[in-house]
Design a protein around this motif. Structure first.
Motif, PDB file in Angstrom:
ATOM      1  N   SER A  14       0.812  -1.221   0.000  1.00  0.00           N
ATOM      2  CA  SER A  14       0.000   0.000   0.000  1.00  0.00           C
ATOM      3  C   SER A  14       0.839   1.262   0.000  1.00  0.00           C
ATOM      4  CB  SER A  14      -0.917   0.010   1.223  1.00  0.00           C
ATOM      5  OG  SER A  14      -0.149   0.207   2.409  1.00  0.00           O
ATOM      6  N   SER A  19       3.125  -2.587   5.265  1.00  0.00           N
ATOM      7  CA  SER A  19       3.445  -3.292   4.022  1.00  0.00           C
ATOM      8  C   SER A  19       4.878  -2.999   3.569  1.00  0.00           C
ATOM      9  CB  SER A  19       2.451  -2.934   2.914  1.00  0.00           C
ATOM     10  OG  SER A  19       2.465  -1.563   2.608  1.00  0.00           O
ATOM     11  N   ARG A 104     -12.362  -5.484   1.949  1.00  0.00           N
ATOM     12  CA  ARG A 104     -11.182  -5.042   1.200  1.00  0.00           C
ATOM     13  C   ARG A 104     -10.113  -6.125   1.073  1.00  0.00           C
ATOM     14  NH1 ARG A 104      -8.083   0.207   3.295  1.00  0.00           N
ATOM     15  NH2 ARG A 104      -8.150  -1.033   5.211  1.00  0.00           N
ATOM     16  N   ASN A 105      -9.733  -6.747   2.177  1.00  0.00           N
ATOM     17  CA  ASN A 105      -8.620  -7.690   2.093  1.00  0.00           C
ATOM     18  C   ASN A 105      -8.968  -8.952   1.320  1.00  0.00           C
ATOM     19  OD1 ASN A 105      -6.734  -6.080   3.347  1.00  0.00           O
ATOM     20  ND2 ASN A 105      -7.096  -6.902   5.391  1.00  0.00           N
ATOM     21  N   LEU A 108      -8.505  -7.847  -2.335  1.00  0.00           N
ATOM     22  CA  LEU A 108      -7.104  -7.642  -2.704  1.00  0.00           C
ATOM     23  C   LEU A 108      -6.328  -8.952  -2.697  1.00  0.00           C
ATOM     24  CD1 LEU A 108      -6.244  -4.266  -0.916  1.00  0.00           C
ATOM     25  CD2 LEU A 108      -7.460  -4.693  -3.056  1.00  0.00           C
ATOM     26  N   LEU A 109      -6.573  -9.789  -1.706  1.00  0.00           N
ATOM     27  CA  LEU A 109      -5.884 -11.080  -1.657  1.00  0.00           C
ATOM     28  C   LEU A 109      -6.273 -11.956  -2.839  1.00  0.00           C
ATOM     29  CD1 LEU A 109      -6.007 -11.883   2.159  1.00  0.00           C
ATOM     30  CD2 LEU A 109      -3.934 -11.727   0.769  1.00  0.00           C
ATOM     31  N   TYR A 126       0.914 -10.105   2.988  1.00  0.00           N
ATOM     32  CA  TYR A 126       0.236  -8.842   3.302  1.00  0.00           C
ATOM     33  C   TYR A 126       0.404  -8.499   4.777  1.00  0.00           C
ATOM     34  CZ  TYR A 126      -4.302 -10.459   5.410  1.00  0.00           C
ATOM     35  OH  TYR A 126      -5.299 -10.970   6.208  1.00  0.00           O
ATOM     36  N   ALA A 128      -1.363  -7.727   7.552  1.00  0.00           N
ATOM     37  CA  ALA A 128      -2.282  -7.851   8.692  1.00  0.00           C
ATOM     38  C   ALA A 128      -1.473  -8.006   9.974  1.00  0.00           C
ATOM     39  CB  ALA A 128      -3.190  -9.065   8.505  1.00  0.00           C
ATOM     40  N   TYR A 136     -10.767  -4.892  12.662  1.00  0.00           N
ATOM     41  CA  TYR A 136     -10.843  -5.344  11.277  1.00  0.00           C
ATOM     42  C   TYR A 136     -10.902  -6.863  11.183  1.00  0.00           C
ATOM     43  CZ  TYR A 136      -9.377  -0.529  10.512  1.00  0.00           C
ATOM     44  OH  TYR A 136      -9.305   0.837  10.523  1.00  0.00           O
ATOM     45  N   ASP A 138     -10.969  -8.777   8.681  1.00  0.00           N
ATOM     46  CA  ASP A 138     -10.134  -9.356   7.616  1.00  0.00           C
ATOM     47  C   ASP A 138      -8.641  -9.232   7.904  1.00  0.00           C
ATOM     48  OD1 ASP A 138      -9.916  -6.637   7.230  1.00  0.00           O
ATOM     49  OD2 ASP A 138     -10.669  -6.642   5.170  1.00  0.00           O
ATOM     50  N   CYS A 139      -8.307  -8.963   9.159  1.00  0.00           N
ATOM     51  CA  CYS A 139      -6.913  -9.002   9.608  1.00  0.00           C
ATOM     52  C   CYS A 139      -6.718 -10.033  10.721  1.00  0.00           C
ATOM     53  CB  CYS A 139      -6.467  -7.622  10.106  1.00  0.00           C
ATOM     54  SG  CYS A 139      -6.315  -6.378   8.812  1.00  0.00           S
ATOM     55  N   ALA A 163       1.173 -13.768   6.344  1.00  0.00           N
ATOM     56  CA  ALA A 163       1.021 -12.525   7.107  1.00  0.00           C
ATOM     57  C   ALA A 163       2.024 -12.588   8.259  1.00  0.00           C
ATOM     58  CB  ALA A 163      -0.403 -12.369   7.627  1.00  0.00           C
TER      59      ALA A 163
END
Length: 259
Positions: A14, A19, A104-105, A108-109, A126, A128, A136, A138-139, A163
Motif C-alpha cells: 500500500s 506493508s 477489502r482484504n 485484494l488477496l 500482506y 495484517a 478489522y 479481515d486481519c 502474514a
C-alpha cells in the motif's frame, strides 16, 4: 542478493509502514518480490505515490491495479467516501468502525493470488497485524487461515497466504523494521492526503505511539503531533522533521541489513 531462480512472492504493498516492512522482510529472505498496489478509489493517492518511488529506487517490479470500478460497492467507509468525516481518535471499535472498507482484504488477496499463479510465485504477503484484530475482521487469524485454505483449493498450484506480523502489533513491526535499518520517511500512514500528516487520525496516532514505544522519533512531518510542538512551528524556526533525529539515526546505523 536475490537470484533469478529464487522463489517469487507477491507483496500487497500500500505504501504504508506495515506493508513497507513486509516488503523488505521478503527481500531479506532472498525472495524475488513483485509489489502489487491497488487504486480502489481511496480518498487520496499519497500512499501509492510513495509505493511507486520505493519500488523505482529498489528496481522492483511494481504494478498499480486500477479497480476503481468497484468503488460503488465499497464506498460505505470514511476511507472511500470523501463526504464522510474522518474520525480523529485512537483506534477503538466505537469510534473507528467508519474506517472499515467492506471486504477489502478478501478482494485484494484474491487478485494478488491470481497474480501469483500467473507469474509462478508460490506466496502472497500482506501486512495484517495483531493491533487490527479488534476492529478489522479481515486481519484476524481466522480470516487468514480461511483465505489460506481457499488459496490451496482455487488453483492447480497452492499459494501460501503469508502474514508475518499476524500476531504482532505495530510497535513490534516498527522494531523489526528499525533492526533492518529501514527509513520510514519512505512511508505514508495518514488517512488524509495533505502536505503534512495530520497527527490526529487513528492511523497517525497509532504510528506515533509505535515510534514512541521504540524510543525514536518519526521522521515524517506532521501538522500536529502529540509528542512535540506542531511541525509548522518547527518549520517557522528553520527546523525540519524530514530527516530522523539522532536517536533514529543511531538505531538505524546500528542495525544490520543492506538497505
Amino acid at each position: 542478493m536475490t537470484q533469478p531462480d529464487s522463489p517469487a512472492t507477491v507483496v500487497i504493498y500500500s505504501g504504508g509502514m506495515d506493508s513497507y516492512t513486509v516488503l523488505h522482510r521478503a527481500l531479506r529472505e532472498g525472495r524475488r518480490v513483485h509489489a502489487l498496489s491497488f487504486d480502489y478509489g481511496q480518498r487520496h493517492a499519497r500512499e501509492l505515490e510513495v509505493a511507486r518511488r520505493v519500488c523505482q529506487r529498489l528496481g522492483m517490479p511494481h504494478q498499480v491495479v486500477d479497480i476503481t470500478a468497484i468503488h460503488g460497492l465499497i464506498d460505505a467507509s470514511a476511507l472511500t467516501d470523501a463526504s464522510r468525516t474522518l474520525p480523529e481518535a485512537d483506534y477503538e471499535e466505537t469510534s473507528l468502525q467508519d474506517t472499515v472498507v467492506p471486504n477489502r482484504n478478501m478482494i485484494l488477496l484474491s487478485l494478488a493470488i491470481a497474480k501469483a499463479v500467473n507469474i509462478g510465485a508460490d506466496r502472497v504477503d500482506y501486512g495484517a497485524h495483531g493491533g487490527d484484530h479488534v476492529l478489522y475482521p479481515d486481519c484476524r487469524p481466522e480470516f487468514v487461515a480461511a483465505m489460506q485454505a481457499v488459496a490451496g483449493l482455487a488453483h492447480f498450484t497452492p499459494i501460501a497466504v503469508h502474514a508475518p506480523y499476524l500476531h504482532h502489533d505495530k510497535t513490534a513491526i516498527l522494531a523489526d523494521g528499525l533492526a533492518m535499518g529501514l527509513d520510514y520517511a519512505e512511508t505514508w500512514t495518514c488517512y488524509r492526503g495533505e502536505a503534512l500528516a495530520c497527527g490526529r487520525c487513528g492511523s497517525c496516532r497509532e504510528r506515533l505511539a509505535a515510534f514512541a514505544a521504540n524510543g525514536v522519533r518519526d521522521p515524517l512531518s506532521y501538522s500536529q503531533r502529540p509528542d512535540s510542538h506542531a511541525d509548522s512551528q518547527h518549520s517557522s524556526s528553520g527546523a525540519t522533521d524530514q530527516q530522523p533525529d539522532p536517536a533514529v539515526s543511531s538505531a538505524q546505523g546500528s542495525a544490520t541489513g543492506d538497505h
